[in-house]
Design a protein around this motif. Sequence first.
Motif, mmCIF file in Angstrom:
data_model
loop_
_atom_site.group_PDB
_atom_site.id
_atom_site.type_symbol
_atom_site.label_atom_id
_atom_site.label_comp_id
_atom_site.label_asym_id
_atom_site.label_seq_id
_atom_site.Cartn_x
_atom_site.Cartn_y
_atom_site.Cartn_z
ATOM 1 N N THR A 31 12.175 -6.596 13.484
ATOM 2 C CA THR A 31 10.848 -6.881 12.942
ATOM 3 C C THR A 31 10.546 -5.854 11.860
ATOM 4 O O THR A 31 10.700 -4.651 12.078
ATOM 5 C CB THR A 31 9.760 -6.779 14.037
ATOM 6 N N TYR A 32 10.132 -6.347 10.695
ATOM 7 C CA TYR A 32 9.825 -5.486 9.551
ATOM 8 C C TYR A 32 8.476 -5.886 8.985
ATOM 9 O O TYR A 32 8.263 -7.042 8.622
ATOM 10 C CB TYR A 32 10.920 -5.653 8.488
ATOM 11 N N ASP A 33 7.537 -4.945 8.935
ATOM 12 C CA ASP A 33 6.236 -5.153 8.312
ATOM 13 C C ASP A 33 6.318 -4.645 6.881
ATOM 14 O O ASP A 33 6.482 -3.439 6.655
ATOM 15 C CB ASP A 33 5.132 -4.398 9.064
ATOM 16 N N ALA A 34 6.230 -5.567 5.919
ATOM 17 C CA ALA A 34 6.432 -5.226 4.512
ATOM 18 C C ALA A 34 5.125 -5.227 3.738
ATOM 19 O O ALA A 34 4.217 -6.006 4.030
ATOM 20 C CB ALA A 34 7.390 -6.233 3.883
ATOM 21 N N GLN A 35 5.074 -4.346 2.743
ATOM 22 C CA GLN A 35 3.974 -4.298 1.790
ATOM 23 C C GLN A 35 4.602 -4.381 0.399
ATOM 24 O O GLN A 35 5.544 -3.663 0.103
ATOM 25 C CB GLN A 35 3.161 -3.005 1.899
ATOM 26 N N LEU A 36 4.034 -5.273 -0.434
ATOM 27 C CA LEU A 36 4.589 -5.513 -1.761
ATOM 28 C C LEU A 36 3.480 -5.423 -2.803
ATOM 29 O O LEU A 36 2.423 -6.043 -2.640
ATOM 30 C CB LEU A 36 5.234 -6.901 -1.806
ATOM 31 N N ILE A 37 3.732 -4.632 -3.835
ATOM 32 C CA ILE A 37 2.826 -4.564 -4.978
ATOM 33 C C ILE A 37 3.623 -5.074 -6.172
ATOM 34 O O ILE A 37 4.607 -4.451 -6.583
ATOM 35 C CB ILE A 37 2.328 -3.132 -5.240
ATOM 36 N N ARG A 38 3.217 -6.208 -6.691
ATOM 37 C CA ARG A 38 3.913 -6.784 -7.837
ATOM 38 C C ARG A 38 3.441 -6.101 -9.120
ATOM 39 O O ARG A 38 2.335 -5.582 -9.184
ATOM 40 C CB ARG A 38 3.667 -8.282 -7.902
ATOM 41 N N ASP A 39 4.273 -6.111 -10.143
ATOM 42 C CA ASP A 39 3.959 -5.476 -11.418
ATOM 43 C C ASP A 39 2.640 -6.020 -11.961
ATOM 44 O O ASP A 39 2.470 -7.221 -12.114
ATOM 45 C CB ASP A 39 5.096 -5.743 -12.412
ATOM 46 N N GLY A 40 1.678 -5.143 -12.203
ATOM 47 C CA GLY A 40 0.388 -5.529 -12.741
ATOM 48 C C GLY A 40 -0.603 -6.065 -11.715
ATOM 49 O O GLY A 40 -1.729 -6.400 -12.062
ATOM 50 N N ALA A 41 -0.225 -6.134 -10.462
ATOM 51 C CA ALA A 41 -1.117 -6.667 -9.430
ATOM 52 C C ALA A 41 -2.195 -5.655 -9.075
ATOM 53 O O ALA A 41 -1.987 -4.452 -9.167
ATOM 54 C CB ALA A 41 -0.328 -7.039 -8.184
ATOM 55 N N LYS A 42 -3.323 -6.176 -8.626
ATOM 56 C CA LYS A 42 -4.423 -5.306 -8.213
ATOM 57 C C LYS A 42 -4.583 -5.290 -6.701
ATOM 58 O O LYS A 42 -5.522 -4.695 -6.184
ATOM 59 C CB LYS A 42 -5.713 -5.775 -8.870
ATOM 60 N N SER A 43 -3.674 -5.950 -6.013
ATOM 61 C CA SER A 43 -3.750 -5.976 -4.551
ATOM 62 C C SER A 43 -2.354 -5.848 -3.957
ATOM 63 O O SER A 43 -1.346 -6.024 -4.629
ATOM 64 C CB SER A 43 -4.412 -7.269 -4.072
ATOM 65 N N VAL A 44 -2.337 -5.566 -2.673
ATOM 66 C CA VAL A 44 -1.091 -5.414 -1.927
ATOM 67 C C VAL A 44 -0.883 -6.660 -1.081
ATOM 68 O O VAL A 44 -1.795 -7.117 -0.396
ATOM 69 C CB VAL A 44 -1.146 -4.166 -1.010
ATOM 70 N N GLU A 45 0.322 -7.203 -1.129
ATOM 71 C CA GLU A 45 0.687 -8.324 -0.258
ATOM 72 C C GLU A 45 1.324 -7.749 1.002
ATOM 73 O O GLU A 45 2.173 -6.862 0.911
ATOM 74 C CB GLU A 45 1.683 -9.250 -0.951
ATOM 75 N N ASN A 46 0.915 -8.246 2.147
ATOM 76 C CA ASN A 46 1.482 -7.812 3.422
ATOM 77 C C ASN A 46 2.111 -9.004 4.113
ATOM 78 O O ASN A 46 1.552 -10.107 4.087
ATOM 79 C CB ASN A 46 0.391 -7.248 4.336
ATOM 80 N N ARG A 47 3.250 -8.765 4.744
ATOM 81 C CA ARG A 47 3.902 -9.849 5.478
ATOM 82 C C ARG A 47 4.806 -9.269 6.558
ATOM 83 O O ARG A 47 5.449 -8.242 6.339
ATOM 84 C CB ARG A 47 4.710 -10.712 4.517
ATOM 85 N N ARG A 48 4.837 -9.924 7.691
ATOM 86 C CA ARG A 48 5.730 -9.527 8.779
ATOM 87 C C ARG A 48 6.933 -10.463 8.781
ATOM 88 O O ARG A 48 6.793 -11.680 8.714
ATOM 89 C CB ARG A 48 5.023 -9.589 10.125
ATOM 90 N N PHE A 49 8.105 -9.868 8.888
ATOM 91 C CA PHE A 49 9.350 -10.620 8.974
ATOM 92 C C PHE A 49 9.984 -10.311 10.324
ATOM 93 O O PHE A 49 10.047 -9.147 10.726
ATOM 94 C CB PHE A 49 10.314 -10.207 7.855
ATOM 95 N N GLU A 50 10.462 -11.341 10.996
ATOM 96 C CA GLU A 50 11.101 -11.113 12.292
ATOM 97 C C GLU A 50 12.223 -12.122 12.483
ATOM 98 O O GLU A 50 12.091 -13.289 12.118
ATOM 99 C CB GLU A 50 10.092 -11.248 13.427
#
Length: 133
Positions: A79-98
């Motif tokens: 199980t991996y809890d990921a946080q992603l900030i895309r280039d130029g984004a103003k927010s963080v995307e969160n997603r759990r992968f299992e």
Amino acid sequence: AVARVPVHTGDTSLAYVKDAQWVEPPAGLFTRLLADTITAQTPYLVISPRQALAAPGVTLSGDLINFGVDAPSGMAVVTYDAQLIRDGAKSVENRRFEARVPVSPISATTVGPAISQAANQVAAEVAQWVSAH
């Protein structure tokens, strides 16, 4: 973060696989697998945190929550809890992968391949998510 391979035997119980241990902590193993998978399956180049200071772009971080075996279900679990900030984004995307892969019997010879299969599945799903626009 220990050298032994964990087996969750109940809600709060933990044991370890006899005669099995990691060659290094699971977080390091998974970090390299994830970097290799993203490099191979996306147009992105994975750089070190030090290099990231000079190279803006997509930033992926996360926490490895599970990297072991759940005995009651007979599954290897990653199980991996990921946080992603895309280039130029103003927010963080969160997603759990299992990923869950059957493992039976739970032994030093069976847990490695099952955990590896689950880790590869999670890494591939993260790479696909990172490359999605």
